[in-house]
Design a protein around this motif. Structure first.
Motif, mmCIF file in Angstrom:
data_model
loop_
_atom_site.group_PDB
_atom_site.id
_atom_site.type_symbol
_atom_site.label_atom_id
_atom_site.label_comp_id
_atom_site.label_asym_id
_atom_site.label_seq_id
_atom_site.Cartn_x
_atom_site.Cartn_y
_atom_site.Cartn_z
ATOM 1 N N ARG A 163 24.882 54.752 30.699
ATOM 2 C CA ARG A 163 24.127 53.783 29.899
ATOM 3 C C ARG A 163 22.887 54.443 29.304
ATOM 4 O O ARG A 163 22.598 55.594 29.585
ATOM 5 C CB ARG A 163 23.747 52.579 30.741
ATOM 6 N N ASN A 203 21.014 56.313 34.953
ATOM 7 C CA ASN A 203 21.814 56.089 33.746
ATOM 8 C C ASN A 203 23.307 56.301 33.977
ATOM 9 O O ASN A 203 24.089 56.190 33.043
ATOM 10 C CB ASN A 203 21.340 57.006 32.615
ATOM 11 N N LEU A 240 26.782 55.131 35.843
ATOM 12 C CA LEU A 240 27.421 53.993 36.489
ATOM 13 C C LEU A 240 28.565 54.526 37.346
ATOM 14 O O LEU A 240 29.464 55.193 36.847
ATOM 15 C CB LEU A 240 27.942 53.010 35.445
ATOM 16 N N ALA A 249 31.455 53.738 40.490
ATOM 17 C CA ALA A 249 32.223 52.787 41.292
ATOM 18 C C ALA A 249 32.962 53.606 42.343
ATOM 19 O O ALA A 249 33.794 54.447 42.012
ATOM 20 C CB ALA A 249 33.207 52.001 40.426
#
Length: 103
Positions: free
Chosen positions: A79, A67, A69, A71
């Motif tokens: 999420r 869940n 995210l 980068a």
């Protein structure tokens, strides 16, 4: 752990509901033969009657790696907001700390 059922096939009680008493259901589900669950239920009831240490805030309730995210080396989002509910902020923060630090 030997003798414990695999929790993966289904959701634990605490994942299926925002019921604050569901962690005891989780324990009973997998460890009733190892722990005195009735005694834990009594203690949990007493703990739930204590006043909160701080005001409740909206929490995610299911911070798992799937869940989050990411980068590069940055957390950029979260999420699966189906578990959003008022709760002690420490619930999400402690989960996030364990995920990010491995402690």
């Amino acid at each position: 752990m030997p003798g414990l059922p695999d929790p993966t096939p289904g959701r634990r009680a605490s994942e299926a509901t925002n019921d604050p008493d569901s962690p005891i259901a989780d324990v009973a589900e997998v460890a009733d033969h190892l722990l005195r669950v009735d005694d834990l239920r009594v203690l949990w009831t007493r703990f739930r009657q204590l006043p909160p240490a701080a005001p409740e805030v909206m929490t995610h309730g299911d911070l798992t790696p799937g869940n989050l995210l990411v980068a590069g080396d940055r957390l950029v989002g979260v999420r699966d907001g189906g578990g959003f509910a008022p709760a002690d902020r420490a619930l999400d923060l402690s989960t996030l700390d364990r995920l990010l630090t491995g402690r």
